[in-house]
Design a protein around this motif. Sequence first.
Motif: not given
Length: 227
Positions: A185-195
């Motif tokens: 669910e938290t796999k790295p991507h271009r613009r991560p949603d930190w919230n």
Amino acid sequence: MLETAGVSVVASGATVFGVFKLFGGKILDYHFGKRMERIKADNQIEISKLESQLDGKLDRATKFHVLEYQIYPEIWDKLVIARAATEYYIAGMFQHSYSPDMPRQEQEKELDRLKISYEDKQKIMSSHDGARAFHEVLTKMTYEDSTEKYSDFQNAFAKNSIFFPEVFCTDLLAASKKIREALLETKPHRRPDWNKRYDFLVTFKRECNPIVESIPAYIRQHLSPRP
């Protein structure tokens, strides 16, 4: 003649009886002794087989009991490491002292300390947004590290699951599922949603930690001295 014949028969019978009385006991003793020797030999073979089987079972039981003192701590250690690495990755609060405003030599020194590859180091230092490039690289590295530790746990579990009771395997599988889901669910991507990552962290700790923390009590009980 009949009388003579009768006397002869009686005499012969007496002779045979005398011979049997003299040698019959010895013959019977001989055959009986031979039979007893065969019985003893057969019994000894069976006893040897039983002793060999018992020795084998005792040896396997001893080896298995020794093995238990190795595989239970090993699987627990790898699970805790995988859980901690996953939490660290999801949190995204990576400890470092890197800044793109540092002199180039100091940047290289810090990036080397963090074991960042040459290609990623050049990417960071040549980027117009060095801070963002650095965070993307470090996020990817931390993700790869956590997935590697999770794989170590999975491999140890797959190798030793045959030795674990079903109830213990159930707990390990439950913890494994939570770690895997969190990493996916938290796999790295271009613009991560930190919230969202923070929400994932809270959920992960709430759901996974109780399972992990219940396992040591089971291990202590299982490996405690047995009567």
